[in-house]
Design a protein around this motif. Structure first.
Motif, PDB file in Angstrom:
ATOM      1  N   ILE A  89      -3.765   9.928  17.995  1.00  0.00           N
ATOM      2  CA  ILE A  89      -3.785   9.451  16.666  1.00  0.00           C
ATOM      3  C   ILE A  89      -3.175   7.847  16.376  1.00  0.00           C
ATOM      4  CG2 ILE A  89      -3.476   9.722  13.910  1.00  0.00           C
ATOM      5  CD1 ILE A  89      -3.747  12.892  14.675  1.00  0.00           C
ATOM      6  N   LEU A  90      -1.784   8.129  16.986  1.00  0.00           N
ATOM      7  CA  LEU A  90      -1.024   6.946  16.721  1.00  0.00           C
ATOM      8  C   LEU A  90      -1.444   5.820  17.879  1.00  0.00           C
ATOM      9  CD1 LEU A  90       2.580   8.216  16.167  1.00  0.00           C
ATOM     10  CD2 LEU A  90       0.992   7.481  14.488  1.00  0.00           C
ATOM     11  N   TYR A 155      -7.793   6.878   8.339  1.00  0.00           N
ATOM     12  CA  TYR A 155      -9.192   6.324   8.588  1.00  0.00           C
ATOM     13  C   TYR A 155      -8.918   4.859   7.610  1.00  0.00           C
ATOM     14  CZ  TYR A 155     -13.675   4.525   7.617  1.00  0.00           C
ATOM     15  OH  TYR A 155     -14.758   3.630   7.208  1.00  0.00           O
ATOM     16  N   LEU A 156      -8.436   5.233   6.309  1.00  0.00           N
ATOM     17  CA  LEU A 156      -8.292   4.297   5.544  1.00  0.00           C
ATOM     18  C   LEU A 156      -7.072   3.125   6.019  1.00  0.00           C
ATOM     19  CD1 LEU A 156      -8.740   5.826   2.188  1.00  0.00           C
ATOM     20  CD2 LEU A 156     -10.219   4.150   3.216  1.00  0.00           C
ATOM     21  N   LEU A 157      -6.143   3.776   6.668  1.00  0.00           N
ATOM     22  CA  LEU A 157      -5.085   2.906   7.207  1.00  0.00           C
ATOM     23  C   LEU A 157      -5.411   1.917   8.209  1.00  0.00           C
ATOM     24  CD1 LEU A 157      -1.975   5.232   7.267  1.00  0.00           C
ATOM     25  CD2 LEU A 157      -2.084   3.194   5.981  1.00  0.00           C
ATOM     26  N   ALA A 158      -6.476   2.574   9.241  1.00  0.00           N
ATOM     27  CA  ALA A 158      -7.100   1.764  10.369  1.00  0.00           C
ATOM     28  C   ALA A 158      -8.034   0.638   9.399  1.00  0.00           C
ATOM     29  CB  ALA A 158      -7.889   2.799  11.298  1.00  0.00           C
ATOM     30  N   GLU A 159      -8.928   1.104   8.633  1.00  0.00           N
ATOM     31  CA  GLU A 159      -9.631   0.036   8.031  1.00  0.00           C
ATOM     32  C   GLU A 159      -8.999  -1.113   7.370  1.00  0.00           C
ATOM     33  OE1 GLU A 159     -12.957  -0.763   8.002  1.00  0.00           O
ATOM     34  OE2 GLU A 159     -13.417   0.884   9.216  1.00  0.00           O
ATOM     35  N   ALA A 161      -5.877  -2.079   7.985  1.00  0.00           N
ATOM     36  CA  ALA A 161      -5.258  -3.047   9.113  1.00  0.00           C
ATOM     37  C   ALA A 161      -6.486  -3.888   9.597  1.00  0.00           C
ATOM     38  CB  ALA A 161      -4.675  -2.079  10.247  1.00  0.00           C
ATOM     39  N   ILE A 162      -7.556  -3.390   9.808  1.00  0.00           N
ATOM     40  CA  ILE A 162      -8.625  -4.233  10.631  1.00  0.00           C
ATOM     41  C   ILE A 162      -8.952  -5.304   9.540  1.00  0.00           C
ATOM     42  CG2 ILE A 162     -10.982  -4.345  11.079  1.00  0.00           C
ATOM     43  CD1 ILE A 162     -10.750  -1.319  12.028  1.00  0.00           C
ATOM     44  N   VAL A 163      -9.053  -4.985   8.264  1.00  0.00           N
ATOM     45  CA  VAL A 163      -9.364  -6.238   7.297  1.00  0.00           C
ATOM     46  C   VAL A 163      -8.449  -6.911   7.176  1.00  0.00           C
ATOM     47  CG1 VAL A 163      -9.710  -6.624   4.580  1.00  0.00           C
ATOM     48  CG2 VAL A 163     -11.118  -4.927   5.976  1.00  0.00           C
ATOM     49  N   THR A 164      -6.946  -6.484   7.001  1.00  0.00           N
ATOM     50  CA  THR A 164      -5.980  -7.415   6.867  1.00  0.00           C
ATOM     51  C   THR A 164      -5.837  -8.154   8.232  1.00  0.00           C
ATOM     52  OG1 THR A 164      -4.972  -5.770   5.434  1.00  0.00           O
ATOM     53  CG2 THR A 164      -3.215  -7.502   6.414  1.00  0.00           C
ATOM     54  N   ALA A 165      -5.737  -7.952   9.366  1.00  0.00           N
ATOM     55  CA  ALA A 165      -5.688  -8.489  10.530  1.00  0.00           C
ATOM     56  C   ALA A 165      -6.500  -9.629  10.540  1.00  0.00           C
ATOM     57  CB  ALA A 165      -5.695  -7.825  11.695  1.00  0.00           C
ATOM     58  N   ASP A 175       1.219  -2.219  13.458  1.00  0.00           N
ATOM     59  CA  ASP A 175       2.339  -1.542  13.646  1.00  0.00           C
ATOM     60  C   ASP A 175       2.674  -1.085  12.187  1.00  0.00           C
ATOM     61  OD1 ASP A 175       2.352  -2.626  16.235  1.00  0.00           O
ATOM     62  OD2 ASP A 175       3.529  -4.361  15.620  1.00  0.00           O
ATOM     63  N   VAL A 176       2.597  -1.799  11.046  1.00  0.00           N
ATOM     64  CA  VAL A 176       3.010  -1.222   9.800  1.00  0.00           C
ATOM     65  C   VAL A 176       1.941  -0.119   9.369  1.00  0.00           C
ATOM     66  CG1 VAL A 176       2.694  -1.881   7.400  1.00  0.00           C
ATOM     67  CG2 VAL A 176       3.432  -3.470   9.048  1.00  0.00           C
ATOM     68  N   ALA A 177       0.658  -0.225   9.697  1.00  0.00           N
ATOM     69  CA  ALA A 177      -0.191   0.924   9.634  1.00  0.00           C
ATOM     70  C   ALA A 177       0.184   2.118  10.522  1.00  0.00           C
ATOM     71  CB  ALA A 177      -1.629   0.503   9.926  1.00  0.00           C
ATOM     72  N   ARG A 178       0.354   1.516  11.701  1.00  0.00           N
ATOM     73  CA  ARG A 178       0.965   2.907  12.578  1.00  0.00           C
ATOM     74  C   ARG A 178       2.221   3.762  11.954  1.00  0.00           C
ATOM     75  NH1 ARG A 178       3.892   4.763  17.004  1.00  0.00           N
ATOM     76  NH2 ARG A 178       2.696   5.383  18.936  1.00  0.00           N
ATOM     77  N   ARG A 179       3.209   2.913  11.621  1.00  0.00           N
ATOM     78  CA  ARG A 179       4.426   3.538  11.059  1.00  0.00           C
ATOM     79  C   ARG A 179       4.005   4.475   9.777  1.00  0.00           C
ATOM     80  NH1 ARG A 179       6.441  -1.473  12.404  1.00  0.00           N
ATOM     81  NH2 ARG A 179       6.521  -2.372  10.295  1.00  0.00           N
ATOM     82  N   ALA A 180       2.955   3.912   8.703  1.00  0.00           N
ATOM     83  CA  ALA A 180       2.620   4.710   7.652  1.00  0.00           C
ATOM     84  C   ALA A 180       1.936   6.082   8.361  1.00  0.00           C
ATOM     85  CB  ALA A 180       1.666   3.685   6.886  1.00  0.00           C
ATOM     86  N   ALA A 181       1.086   5.626   9.106  1.00  0.00           N
ATOM     87  CA  ALA A 181       0.407   6.940   9.743  1.00  0.00           C
ATOM     88  C   ALA A 181       1.298   8.118  10.456  1.00  0.00           C
ATOM     89  CB  ALA A 181      -0.573   6.472  10.818  1.00  0.00           C
ATOM     90  N   GLU A 182       2.398   7.388  10.924  1.00  0.00           N
ATOM     91  CA  GLU A 182       3.408   8.279  11.570  1.00  0.00           C
ATOM     92  C   GLU A 182       4.215   9.128  10.524  1.00  0.00           C
ATOM     93  OE1 GLU A 182       6.339   7.799  15.351  1.00  0.00           O
ATOM     94  OE2 GLU A 182       6.027   6.018  13.954  1.00  0.00           O
TER      95      GLU A 182
END
Length: 189
Positions: A89-90, A155-159, A161-165, A175-182
């Motif tokens: 997942i991460l 899913y929303l963290l990934a989406e 991150a995509i939009v923000t990047a 990395d921010v989204a990954r830490r939140a997912a973790e």
């Protein structure tokens, strides 16, 4: 009269056209890319292009379908390298970071095209929705041992991150989204 094209030549022409169209559309947008630019970049005549695709919208749909297949397969191959379900997942976020840092990253092609065309191109809108649903299903499959709301949040963290990047040009947002997912996977909240 020239000899009829073989199935292999037809497939080659289709791939050449879609590669040229994808590159141009991703870099500049659908409306900024005219058929003459696609013709020039692909090296195919307009007659040949229109024998494969009736409209520019049909080309855009084919580009999105091809990109979806490749994009999700690349993601699946990347995360499959990990045995641990949490690491898989991460790894989604590690893959996203690599994509964001890649040369020519311009955000999400589906969101960009949806932003340009909106509901004015129903076949394109359907393709955008199909990609987002397939990506969500892919994330849900990775998070099968988690509660459904965890899968939705990942899913929303990934989406996000995509939009923000895409907007900020910051690969580090993955990395921010990954830490939140973790944290979410660790606590379930």
């Amino acid at each position: 009269m020239p000899a009829p094209l073989t199935a292999e030549q037809k497939a080659d022409d289709r791939e050449l056209l879609l590669a040229a169209a994808e590159s141009l559309i991703y870099a500049s947008g659908v409306q900024a890319v005219g058929m003459d630019r696609i013709r020039e970049a692909s090296g195919l005549s307009l007659k040949r292009i229109y024998s494969m695709f009736r409209t520019k919208e049909d080309i855009v749909v084919a580009v999105l379908r091809q990109r979806d297949t490749r994009w999700r397969a690349d993601l699946a191959a990347f995360v499959a390298r990990f045995d641990d379900p949490t690491q898989r997942i991460l790894a989604v976020f590690d893959w996203l970071r690599n994509w964001f840092a890649g040369n020519g990253f311009r955000g999400c092609a589906w969101i960009n095209i949806h932003g340009e065309l909106g509901a004015s191109a129903p076949a394109v809108l359907a393709e955008v929705r199909a990609h987002k649903a397939a990506f969500r299903a892919q994330i849900t499959a990775l998070t099968e041992s988690e509660r459904p709301e965890v899968a939705d949040a990942i899913y929303l963290l990934a989406e996000g991150a995509i939009v923000t990047a895409g907007i900020n040009g910051t690969p580090e947002i993955a990395d921010v989204a990954r830490r939140a997912a973790e944290r979410l996977l660790r606590t379930g909240k």
